[in-house]
Design a protein around this motif. Structure first.
Motif, PDB file in Angstrom:
ATOM      1  N   UNK A  21      10.438-101.411  32.329  1.00 53.27           N
ATOM      2  CA  UNK A  21       9.395-100.389  32.338  1.00 53.27           C
ATOM      3  C   UNK A  21       8.103-101.026  31.812  1.00 53.27           C
ATOM      4  N   UNK A  22       7.106-101.257  32.682  1.00 48.89           N
ATOM      5  CA  UNK A  22       5.870-101.942  32.266  1.00 48.89           C
ATOM      6  C   UNK A  22       5.154-101.262  31.112  1.00 48.89           C
ATOM      7  N   UNK A  23       5.134 -99.929  31.096  1.00 48.74           N
ATOM      8  CA  UNK A  23       4.440 -99.230  30.018  1.00 48.74           C
ATOM      9  C   UNK A  23       5.123 -99.464  28.678  1.00 48.74           C
ATOM     10  N   UNK A  24       6.463 -99.346  28.653  1.00 52.91           N
ATOM     11  CA  UNK A  24       7.211 -99.584  27.411  1.00 52.91           C
ATOM     12  C   UNK A  24       7.041-101.030  26.949  1.00 52.91           C
ATOM     13  N   UNK A  25       6.983-101.942  27.896  1.00 55.39           N
ATOM     14  CA  UNK A  25       6.780-103.349  27.556  1.00 55.39           C
ATOM     15  C   UNK A  25       5.421-103.550  26.898  1.00 55.39           C
ATOM     16  N   UNK A  38      -8.580 -99.384  31.714  1.00 57.71           N
ATOM     17  CA  UNK A  38      -9.067-100.685  32.173  1.00 57.71           C
ATOM     18  C   UNK A  38      -7.914-101.586  32.627  1.00 57.71           C
ATOM     19  N   UNK A  39      -6.764-101.494  31.932  1.00 60.13           N
ATOM     20  CA  UNK A  39      -5.616-102.330  32.271  1.00 60.13           C
ATOM     21  C   UNK A  39      -4.914-101.869  33.549  1.00 60.13           C
ATOM     22  N   UNK A  40      -4.818-100.541  33.712  1.00 57.55           N
ATOM     23  CA  UNK A  40      -4.138 -99.974  34.880  1.00 57.55           C
ATOM     24  C   UNK A  40      -5.050 -98.940  35.539  1.00 57.55           C
ATOM     25  N   UNK A  72      -5.481 -89.756  28.310  1.00 58.97           N
ATOM     26  CA  UNK A  72      -4.413 -90.654  28.748  1.00 58.97           C
ATOM     27  C   UNK A  72      -3.053 -90.150  28.277  1.00 58.97           C
ATOM     28  N   UNK A  73      -2.972 -89.777  26.992  1.00 55.97           N
ATOM     29  CA  UNK A  73      -1.699 -89.346  26.413  1.00 55.97           C
ATOM     30  C   UNK A  73      -1.252 -87.999  26.981  1.00 55.97           C
TER      31      UNK A  73
END
Length: 210
Positions: free
Chosen positions: A78-82, A159-161, A174-175
């Motif tokens: 999971x990219x977000x958890x990473x 900015x990252x995604x 975002x949250x």
């Protein structure tokens, strides 16, 4: 009447089956997403275990859920958890475990309290309320953890995604909108829809345990 030893064996077998179901559903949910976060179908077996076996077992099933989520994040499934793992490994582990354990523990205690107050005649109401409490607790602690320990990380997500978070202008958006919003609604609806089935499972299996 079942002997005490037989009841313990049956309970252990049921717990083992629910643990396996938690694992399978969590792996399956990682490929089904509403927004950037995977769906937590795993909350269903957690609440079934909490209602049927007790709040301690519900908390343990939540712990299993948290460990699987944590491992998947560390491995990059999971990219977000990473991303959270890279930002703060300690707080990532804390948030993963606390929210998962709390949803099993909380739903089990709510079920027990309501069942004692309302009785068997209102078991459907008891089960529905306790079932939907799991995603509320799970998402609530997640949101709290994001604001307390990952606020700066959330601010940088647009900015990252840009594809997933580019439309949000602040960490709060975002949250609440990008992360918790749609995912929470999905989990809430799933638990609400399957509540009648949970009532039936608890009623049938509960009688066999006596």
């Amino acid at each position: 009447m079942r002997t005490s030893t037989t009841k313990k064996v049956v309970k252990m077998v049921q717990l083992a089956l629910l643990i396996a179901l938690v694992f399978v559903l969590q792996m399956l949910g990682s490929f089904i997403k509403i927004g950037p976060l995977p769906m937590s179908f795993v909350l269903v077996p957690i609440v079934i275990g909490a209602f049927l076996l007790g709040w301690r077992e519900g908390a343990f099933l939540g712990f299993v859920f948290g460990v699987i989520t944590m491992v998947m994040g560390i491995m990059g499934v999971d990219p977000f958890s990473f991303l959270l793992w890279e930002a703060s490994p300690f707080w990532f582990i804390v948030v993963c475990l606390v929210k998962a354990i709390a949803c099993g523990l909380g739903s089990g205690l709510i079920y027990k309290a309501l069942d004692k107050v309302l009785g068997e005649k209102r078991i459907i109401l008891t089960t529905v309320i306790a079932s939907v409490s799991a995603p509320i607790i799970n998402t609530g602690i997640f949101v709290l953890g994001m604001f307390l320990f990952f606020f700066d990380t959330m601010s940088g997500l647009p900015a990252l995604f840009p594809d997933a978070f580019g439309q949000y202008g602040s960490a709060i958006e975002v949250v609440f909108l990008g992360l918790a919003g749609l995912n929470f609604i999905g989990e809430f609806v799933v638990n609400l829809i399957v509540s009648p089935a949970i009532v039936r499972i608890v009623a049938v299996v509960g009688k066999k345990l006596k």
